[in-house]
Write a protein that holds these residues in place. Structure first.
Motif, PDB file in Angstrom:
ATOM      1  N   LYS A 109       0.823  -1.213   0.000  1.00 36.78           N
ATOM      2  CA  LYS A 109       0.000   0.000   0.000  1.00 36.78           C
ATOM      3  C   LYS A 109       0.860   1.269   0.000  1.00 36.78           C
ATOM      4  O   LYS A 109       0.363   2.358   0.292  1.00 36.78           O
ATOM      5  N   SER A 111       3.627   4.034  -1.964  1.00 31.35           N
ATOM      6  CA  SER A 111       3.701   4.714  -3.270  1.00 31.35           C
ATOM      7  C   SER A 111       2.327   5.116  -3.798  1.00 31.35           C
ATOM      8  O   SER A 111       1.986   4.865  -4.949  1.00 31.35           O
ATOM      9  N   THR A 112       1.542   5.754  -2.932  1.00 34.60           N
ATOM     10  CA  THR A 112       0.224   6.224  -3.373  1.00 34.60           C
ATOM     11  C   THR A 112       0.166   7.748  -3.356  1.00 34.60           C
ATOM     12  O   THR A 112       1.031   8.413  -2.789  1.00 34.60           O
ATOM     13  N   SER A 124      -2.277   4.473  -6.954  1.00 33.13           N
ATOM     14  CA  SER A 124      -0.829   4.338  -7.071  1.00 33.13           C
ATOM     15  C   SER A 124      -0.242   5.567  -7.752  1.00 33.13           C
ATOM     16  O   SER A 124      -0.831   6.116  -8.690  1.00 33.13           O
ATOM     17  N   GLY A 131       6.749   7.709  -8.244  1.00 32.63           N
ATOM     18  CA  GLY A 131       6.303   6.443  -7.653  1.00 32.63           C
ATOM     19  C   GLY A 131       7.382   5.373  -7.742  1.00 32.63           C
ATOM     20  O   GLY A 131       8.355   5.522  -8.485  1.00 32.63           O
ATOM     21  N   THR A 134       6.466  -1.417  -5.201  1.00 28.29           N
ATOM     22  CA  THR A 134       6.228  -1.757  -3.795  1.00 28.29           C
ATOM     23  C   THR A 134       6.619  -3.213  -3.521  1.00 28.29           C
ATOM     24  O   THR A 134       6.847  -3.988  -4.459  1.00 28.29           O
ATOM     25  N   LEU A 145      -4.401  -1.038  -6.697  1.00 30.75           N
ATOM     26  CA  LEU A 145      -3.034  -0.497  -6.599  1.00 30.75           C
ATOM     27  C   LEU A 145      -2.076  -1.332  -7.453  1.00 30.75           C
ATOM     28  O   LEU A 145      -2.372  -2.485  -7.791  1.00 30.75           O
ATOM     29  N   ALA A 146      -0.928  -0.745  -7.760  1.00 26.09           N
ATOM     30  CA  ALA A 146       0.068  -1.444  -8.576  1.00 26.09           C
ATOM     31  C   ALA A 146       0.528  -2.719  -7.871  1.00 26.09           C
ATOM     32  O   ALA A 146       0.578  -2.776  -6.633  1.00 26.09           O
TER      33      ALA A 146
END
Ligand SMILES: Cc1cc2nc3c(=O)[nH]c(=O)nc-3n(C[C@H](O)[C@H](O)[C@H](O)COP(=O)(O)O)c2cc1C
Length: 369
Positions: A109, A111-112, A124, A131, A134, A145-146
Motif C-alpha cells: 500500500k 507509493s500512493t 498508485s 512512484g 512496492t 493499486l500497482a
C-alpha cells in the motif's frame, strides 16, 4: 467523582500523566519529499500536548523510502530526519506530555497519491511522478493499486534492519516510546494475514510463520532500546472478512507479543482487503472497543482502545468498565486540539492540565464547575 481517564499510567520506566493518548495520524505534509519534519509537525504535535493529551504517537514514519504511503510521509531512515524530530520531542516534553513514534512500512500500500493536491487520491503514484515498485509478502496487489514484488529473504532482512536502525534514531531523538505499525494492511499486517501472505517459506503458512517477521522486528527493537522504554505494537484485531486474520489469531499473537517484551497493544481493525460486496464494518461510537476488551480479558497485555471514542464520558466508561488501559482519541483531537483540557474540566473540574498562560480563558468554566 472517581475517574480513570486522568489517572497516570506507568509502562516500564515511563509514567504518563493521563490515559488520553493521541493515535498516529499521517499528515502528508513533507512537501520536500525527503521525510524531514516541518513546522507543520511542530505545530500539530505541540497542539495536542498543549491541549492536555497524556501521550502522542507521531504518525506512520517510513523506516525506508519505499515504505512510505506517499512521498509526503515522514521518514526515519537517515540522521537529518532524526534531527528534525528533536524539536517536536522537546516541545511536547516541555508541555508535560510523553511522545512516541509509529515506525512503519506500507508494503503493497506504499507509493500512493496523498489525500489532497493529487489527481487520484489513494491511487498508485505513477513512476513519472516519483512512484516506486512496492514490496509485500506475496506478489498480489491490494485492490487497484500497482502489483508489488514479493520480498525474498535478503529483502526481509533489510526490512528488519531498517526497523532496528529507525528505532535507534528514535531513541537518540528523545522519544519516550516506540510503536511498531502492524495494522491497516501495511507490510507487517500483510505478513500476518492469510489473505495477503501466500508464502511457502518460514514466513508464511500457519500463524507462527506469518507472525515471524513481526516477532523478529520486536526482538531486534526490544534488544536495542533502553530497558526502561516501552515498546508498543498496533494491530488490526479483525479484518471483518471471512478467512482473514481474526480475533482468535490476534489473541495468540498478543500473547506472543507479551512474551517478547511488548508493553502495550493498540487495537485497531481492517485495512488489508477491500470489503467484499455486502460486508459492512459496524462503524459507530466505540466500534473497535469490543476487540480491545476481548484482548484485555484473554491476555496479560495492557491494551489501548481506539475508534470513535469521541466524548470524555464515553472514554471514561471504557476505562471504568475494564475494557482498556488507555484511550486513543484521533479525529476528535483534530477537530478540537483542546480535547484533553475539555475532558479534564468535564470529569475533574480543575485547572491542572491547563497551561498557566491560558487559565484566564477558563475561569468562568471553572467557577461554573
Ligand atoms: C488523518 C488521519 C491519518 C491517519 N494516519 C494513521 C497513521 O499514520 N497510522 C495509523 O496507525 N493510523 C492512522 N490513522 C487512524 C487513526 O490513528 C485512528 O485509529 C482512527 O482515526 C480511528 O480513531 P478516531 O475515531 O478517534 O479518529 C489515521 C486517521 C486519520 C483520520
Amino acid at each position: 467523582m472517581t475517574q480513570h481517564l486522568l489517572t497516570p499510567i506507568t509502562l516500564r520506566d515511563l509514567t504518563v500523566r493521563n490515559r488520553i493518548w493521541v493515535p498516529p495520524m499521517c499528515q502528508y505534509s513533507v512537501a520536500a519529499r525527503d521525510g524531514v519534519a516541518t513546522p507543520w509537525h511542530l505545530m500539530h504535535y505541540g497542539s495536542f500536548a498543549r491541549g492536555g493529551a497524556g501521550a502522542i504517537i507521531v504518525e506512520a514514519t517510513g523506516v525506508l523510502p519505499e515504505g512510505r504511503i506517499s512521498p509526503q510521509d515522514l521518514g526515519l531512515w537517515n540522521d537529518a530526519q532524526r534531527d528534525a524530530l528533536v524539536p517536536v520531542v522537546e516541545l511536547v516534553h516541555s508541555l508535560g506530555a510523553a511522545i512516541g513514534i509509529q515506525l512503519a512500512h506500507a508494503g503493497r500500500k506504499a507509493s500512493t497519491q496523498p489525500e489532497w493536491g493529487t489527481p487520484h487520491p489513494g491511487a498508485s503514484l505513477p513512476e513519472a511522478d516519483g512512484g516506486w515498485t512496492t514490496v509485500a509478502p506475496s506478489a498480489e496487489a491490494y485492490a487497484d493499486l500497482a502489483a508489488p514484488e514479493a520480498l525474498d529473504e535478503a529483502g526481509i532482512d533489510h526490512v528488519v534492519r531498517a526497523f532496528a536502525d529507525s528505532a535507534r534514531r528514535a531513541v537518540d531523538a528523545g522519544f519516550d516510546m516506540i510503536e511498531i505499525h502492524a495494522a491497516h494492511g501495511y507490510l507487517l499486517h500483510e505478513f500476518l494475514s492469510p489473505l495477503s501472505n501466500h508464502r511457502t517459506d518460514s514466513y508464511g503458512g500457519d500463524l507462527a510463520g506469518r507472525a515471524r517477521l513481526l516477532l523478529r522486528i520486536v526482538d531486534e527493537v526490544r534488544a536495542l532500546i533502553p530497558g526502561g522504554m516501552p515498546l508498543l505494537v498496533r494491530i488490526s484485531a479483525s479484518e471483518w472478512v471471512e478467512g482473514g486474520f481474526d480475533l482468535e489469531e490476534a489473541t495468540q499473537l498478543v500473547t506472543w507479543l507479551t512474551e517478547h517484551g511488548v508493553d502495550m497493544v493498540d487495537v485497531s481493525s481492517g485495512g488489508n482487503t477491500p470489503l467484499p460486496e455486502g460486508t459492512r464494518i459496524p462503524v459507530g461510537p466505540g466500534y473497535q472497543t469490543p476487540l480491545a476488551a476481548h484482548l484485555r480479558t484473554h491476555t496479560e497485555m495492557p491494551i489501548s482502545a481506539v475508534g470513535m471514542i469521541d466524548e470524555p464520558f464515553q472514554a471514561e466508561h471504557v476505562l471504568a468498565t475494564g475494557q482498556a488501559d488507555v484511550i486513543r482519541v484521533g479525529r476528535a483531537f483534530l477537530r478540537d486540539p483542546s480535547w484533553g483540557l475539555q475532558a479534564s474540566l468535564a470529569l475533574r473540574g480543575d485547572e491542572e492540565l491547563i497551561p498557566a498562560q491560558y487559565r484566564r480563558a477558563y475561569r468562568q468554566q471553572l467557577r461554573r464547575g
